[in-house]
Every structure is written in structure tokens, then in C-alpha cells.
Design a protein around this motif. Structure first.
Motif, PDB file in Angstrom:
ATOM      1  N   SER A  57       0.828  -1.213   0.000  1.00  0.00           N
ATOM      2  CA  SER A  57       0.000   0.000   0.000  1.00  0.00           C
ATOM      3  C   SER A  57       0.861   1.261   0.000  1.00  0.00           C
ATOM      4  CB  SER A  57      -0.939   0.009   1.204  1.00  0.00           C
ATOM      5  OG  SER A  57      -1.888  -1.024   1.109  1.00  0.00           O
ATOM      6  N   THR A  61       0.903   3.855  -3.107  1.00  0.00           N
ATOM      7  CA  THR A  61       0.571   5.255  -2.868  1.00  0.00           C
ATOM      8  C   THR A  61       1.680   6.166  -3.376  1.00  0.00           C
ATOM      9  OG1 THR A  61      -0.827   4.701  -0.988  1.00  0.00           O
ATOM     10  CG2 THR A  61       0.036   6.953  -1.074  1.00  0.00           C
ATOM     11  N   GLU A  64       1.535   6.180  -7.212  1.00  0.00           N
ATOM     12  CA  GLU A  64       0.416   6.948  -7.767  1.00  0.00           C
ATOM     13  C   GLU A  64       0.607   8.447  -7.587  1.00  0.00           C
ATOM     14  OE1 GLU A  64      -1.915   5.908  -9.702  1.00  0.00           O
ATOM     15  OE2 GLU A  64      -1.400   3.800  -9.501  1.00  0.00           O
ATOM     16  N   VAL A 120      -5.772   5.860  -3.899  1.00  0.00           N
ATOM     17  CA  VAL A 120      -5.024   6.449  -2.781  1.00  0.00           C
ATOM     18  C   VAL A 120      -5.999   6.844  -1.675  1.00  0.00           C
ATOM     19  CG1 VAL A 120      -3.663   8.462  -2.066  1.00  0.00           C
ATOM     20  CG2 VAL A 120      -3.042   7.201  -4.138  1.00  0.00           C
ATOM     21  N   GLN A 121      -7.089   7.489  -2.029  1.00  0.00           N
ATOM     22  CA  GLN A 121      -8.075   7.916  -1.038  1.00  0.00           C
ATOM     23  C   GLN A 121      -8.689   6.721  -0.311  1.00  0.00           C
ATOM     24  OE1 GLN A 121     -10.313  10.364  -3.831  1.00  0.00           O
ATOM     25  NE2 GLN A 121      -9.782  12.148  -2.581  1.00  0.00           N
ATOM     26  N   ALA A 124      -5.768   5.058   2.136  1.00  0.00           N
ATOM     27  CA  ALA A 124      -5.245   5.896   3.213  1.00  0.00           C
ATOM     28  C   ALA A 124      -6.271   6.111   4.318  1.00  0.00           C
ATOM     29  CB  ALA A 124      -4.811   7.240   2.644  1.00  0.00           C
ATOM     30  N   VAL A 127      -6.244  11.720   3.761  1.00  0.00           N
ATOM     31  CA  VAL A 127      -5.542  12.371   2.659  1.00  0.00           C
ATOM     32  C   VAL A 127      -5.814  13.865   2.765  1.00  0.00           C
ATOM     33  CG1 VAL A 127      -5.290  12.591   0.158  1.00  0.00           C
ATOM     34  CG2 VAL A 127      -5.796  10.351   1.144  1.00  0.00           C
ATOM     35  N   ALA A 140      -0.762  11.509   2.380  1.00  0.00           N
ATOM     36  CA  ALA A 140      -1.594  10.335   2.645  1.00  0.00           C
ATOM     37  C   ALA A 140      -1.013   9.602   3.836  1.00  0.00           C
ATOM     38  CB  ALA A 140      -1.614   9.423   1.415  1.00  0.00           C
ATOM     39  N   LEU A 142      -1.057   6.181   5.888  1.00  0.00           N
ATOM     40  CA  LEU A 142      -1.410   4.768   5.682  1.00  0.00           C
ATOM     41  C   LEU A 142      -1.120   3.955   6.929  1.00  0.00           C
ATOM     42  CD1 LEU A 142       0.443   5.024   2.403  1.00  0.00           C
ATOM     43  CD2 LEU A 142      -1.911   4.228   2.440  1.00  0.00           C
TER      44      LEU A 142
END
Length: 144
Positions: A57, A61, A64, A120-121, A124, A127, A140, A142
């Protein structure tokens, strides 16, 4: 790529919150792979180690957010900052473009994207986009 970092000595002795580390990348397509490698090396140094899915993850992230900066932001470079917290990893990407990320319909046929920002949203815990006179940062947070 230019890097810098400082050591954080907070938290209980058996939990290494890890360093705060950062890098600046020229906005070229290869920056995405370099940023992913940078993130992998960062999480590999953490003790205790992270769950493999959480590592994926973080890498995704970073990939991206750097991809978005390379493809869509103004300026010639973008920055990446990684911060280990006791229960989270904060990924912060900065660029010289004050425009916030734009959600768009995913392109299922043409392969031009639209999947990264919603992903991503979703991954996380939080954000945030901070806009300033010299650009923006996207942060972000995580799970660790």
C-alpha cells in the motif's frame, strides 16, 4: 535524485519509528520507479517490520502520487517525504502546481488512467491537499 533525512528518536525502545526521509526527483517517467524503490528501502529499515500488504500500500501510494506529479503538475521536479509513526506511515508528495488533484472517470478502454487518485483515497486513513503560493503537497497517511 537528491535525498535527505533525519533520525527520529521517539516512541518506546522496542518500536523503531524509523527515520523521516525525503528525496527530490526530476519530473521524468523514471522518477516513479526511483520513488517506489526509495519507499521500499525506507520501509525495509523499519523495526518491527511492516505487514507485507501494508508495504504494498505504501509503495502503491508513492507510485500513484509521484505519477500524478510527473504527468499533471507544473514545474521540473517533485518531492517525496516519508515519515514513520508508531501506527502509520505518512507519504507526502510536493510539486510546483497549486492545482489540487482532480478525480476523473477511469478510462477502461484507452489506458489513460483515472484509477490512482480514488485508490489512494481508499487505501489511506487520511488524505490532505495543502495549497500554497509555490505549489501543493499531498499527504496520505497509511496503516503501519
Amino acid at each position: 535524485m537528491r535525498t535527505h533525512g533525519t533520525r527520529l528518536d521517539t516512541g518506546p525502545p522496542d518500536l523503531d519509528t524509523g527515520p523521516t526521509d525525503g528525496a527530490v526527483f526530476d519530473k521524468r517517467p523514471e522518477a516513479v520507479a526511483h520513488a517506489r524503490d526509495f519507499a521500499r528501502a525506507f520501509v525495509d529499515r523499519l523495526r518491527p517490520g511492516m505487514d507485507p500488504q501494508d508495504v504494498v500500500s505504501v509503495e502503491l501510494t508513492v507510485s500513484e502520487l509521484i505519477t500524478n506529479a510527473v504527468r499533471h503538475a507544473r514545474g521540473t521536479s517533485c518531492s517525496l517525504r516519508l515519515e514513520a509513526q508508531p501506527d502509520a506511515i505518512a507519504v507526502t508528495v510536493g510539486d510546483a502546481d497549486p492545482r489540487p488533484p482532480q478525480e476523473r472517470a477511469p478510462d477502461l478502454a484507452g489506458g489513460t488512467g483515472g484509477f490512482g487518485w480514488p485508490m489512494v483515497q481508499h487505501m489511506a486513513r487520511a488524505v490532505t491537499v495543502t495549497r500554497g503560493p509555490n505549489g501543493k503537497t499531498v499527504r496520505a497517511v497509511l496503516p503501519r
